[in-house]
Scaffold this active site. Structure first.
Site, PDB file in Angstrom:
ATOM      1  N   GLU A   1      58.549  53.253   4.466  1.00 58.35           N
ATOM      2  CA  GLU A   1      58.953  54.725   4.626  1.00 58.35           C
ATOM      3  C   GLU A   1      57.888  55.747   4.877  1.00 58.35           C
ATOM      4  O   GLU A   1      57.719  56.369   6.082  1.00 58.35           O
ATOM      5  CB  GLU A   1      59.948  54.963   3.434  1.00 58.35           C
ATOM      6  CG  GLU A   1      60.346  56.504   3.594  1.00 58.35           C
ATOM      7  CD  GLU A   1      60.932  56.905   2.048  1.00 58.35           C
ATOM      8  OE1 GLU A   1      61.815  57.850   2.077  1.00 58.35           O
ATOM      9  OE2 GLU A   1      60.593  56.259   0.972  1.00 58.35           O
TER      10      GLU A   1
ATOM     11  N   ASP B   1      70.720  57.297   1.069  1.00 60.32           N
ATOM     12  CA  ASP B   1      69.692  57.360   0.128  1.00 60.32           C
ATOM     13  C   ASP B   1      69.665  58.290  -1.047  1.00 60.32           C
ATOM     14  O   ASP B   1      70.273  57.800  -2.013  1.00 60.32           O
ATOM     15  CB  ASP B   1      68.342  58.055   0.942  1.00 60.32           C
ATOM     16  CG  ASP B   1      67.094  57.580   0.567  1.00 60.32           C
ATOM     17  OD1 ASP B   1      66.977  57.080  -0.625  1.00 60.32           O
ATOM     18  OD2 ASP B   1      66.052  58.048   1.036  1.00 60.32           O
TER      19      ASP B   1
END
Length: 338
Positions: free
Chosen positions: A200, A278
């Site tokens: 990420e 998320d």
């Protein structure tokens, strides 16, 4: 023919990357704070939303952990889960595999079982109410040490038969997957699946560590794999599922804008990419919002959207017969709205 927004809402899908604490809406934050007599540093819902401007992952985590402090009882966790599942059902989610961060709560003196029992109760009620199945994934906080992770795995033992997998989240840079190799091996020996956030903000090397040292079954995020062609080839050939979160990537400044998101490139390269939300309360949208944003920003057609939904079921930890049933429903939906 229905429009794209309606097509996305009705599209059968699974969600594989959802932090349940990250579904805490500002209104719930105030409700739980009043319920539990917890002081919060905001005067209004509007002030909370105004604070949701992040320049990186750590900016977000600082607010995320502060918000979680209002969660104190089994009822809080149950209500939090049910609110998420109500939204997920409206978004066409048929199955969800949700993360929770027990260390965020045990470090505040909240027993492991308060969070686990509350979430499991909400999951059971959601299945009865919506027919929406779910699985629970215990995440270790990577900014804490290995000893703390082992302690948490020990605390989980009474609930281990109701936990599907372990994961790894929180601050990525400076906390490589290798830090948790031994605790992931212990989890594997217990029969738990393994997933991990990697690539990420962290480099492609973190993805290699997650694959080779943690021996993950699914890769959370994984965007930075695109910087390494050999890694992309490996992920594609192995059929590794990537749980991609477009609005999160933009909100945390990992991608400049939704118009520049690589989700279509991932599909073109043969990666089993999926779309997820998320921490939807903080990042501006639940799973259907992420599908819509990606579809508009990258001009995804209905075939692409069906592929993403298909990948979500194939990447789930459901038994083959249940995946087959969901895929049949997905194919029927796609054919009806061709």
């Amino acid at each position: 023919m229905i429009d794209t927004d309606s097509f996305i809402a009705g599209l059968p899908k699974a969600e594989l990357h959802l932090h349940i604490e990250g579904s805490l809406e500002p209104e719930q934050m105030f409700e739980f704070a009043r319920r539990n007599q917890v002081a919060i540093p905001y005067a209004s819902v509007e002030e909370v939303r105004a604070a949701y401007q992040f320049s990186n992952l750590q900016d977000f985590l600082d607010i995320y952990y502060a918000g979680a402090d209002v969660l104190r009882t089994e009822e809080d966790f149950r209500d939090l889960a049910l609110a998420y599942f109500d939204r997920a059902a409206a978004d066409g989610v048929r199955h969800a595999e949700i993360f929770f961060d027990p260390q965020t709560h045990t470090d505040r003196g909240i027993p492991f079982g308060v969070a686990a029992n509350g979430l499991l109760a909400g999951m059971a009620e959601a299945e009865a109410k919506h027919g929406l199945t779910s699985k629970l994934i215990l995440c270790f906080l990577r900014h804490l040490d290995e000893e703390e992770a082992f302690k948490t795995l020990g605390q989980a033992q009474p609930w281990i038969d109701r936990i599907e997998a372990v994961g790894l989240d929180s601050s990525e840079v400076g906390h490589p997957p290798s830090k948790f190799e031994r605790v992931f091996a212990a989890a594997a020996a217990m029969g738990l699946k393994r997933v991990a956030h990697a690539g990420e903000e962290g480099p492609p090397e973190y993805i290699y560590e997650a694959l080779d040292l943690l021996k993950i079954d699914r890769l959370d995020h994984g965007n930075r794999a695109l910087e390494n062609p050999d890694l992309v080839t490996r992920l594609a050939r192995s059929g590794m599922t990537l749980t991609v979160c477009p609005l999160s990537n933009v909100k945390l400044c990992n991608v400049a804008s939704i118009d520049e998101h690589p989700i279509d490139r991932m599909l073109a390269l043969g990666l089993r990419a999926t779309i997820n939300s998320d921490d939807p309360a903080y990042f501006g949208g639940y799973v259907a919002d992420n599908y819509r944003a990606a579809a508009a920003g990258r001009r995804l057609d209905r075939k692409d959207l069906v592929t993403l939904a298909r990948n979500s079921f194939l990447g789930s930890f459901l038994p083959d017969e249940e995946v087959s049933r969901h895929l049949a429903a997905l194919d029927a939906y796609a054919e009806a709205h061709a």
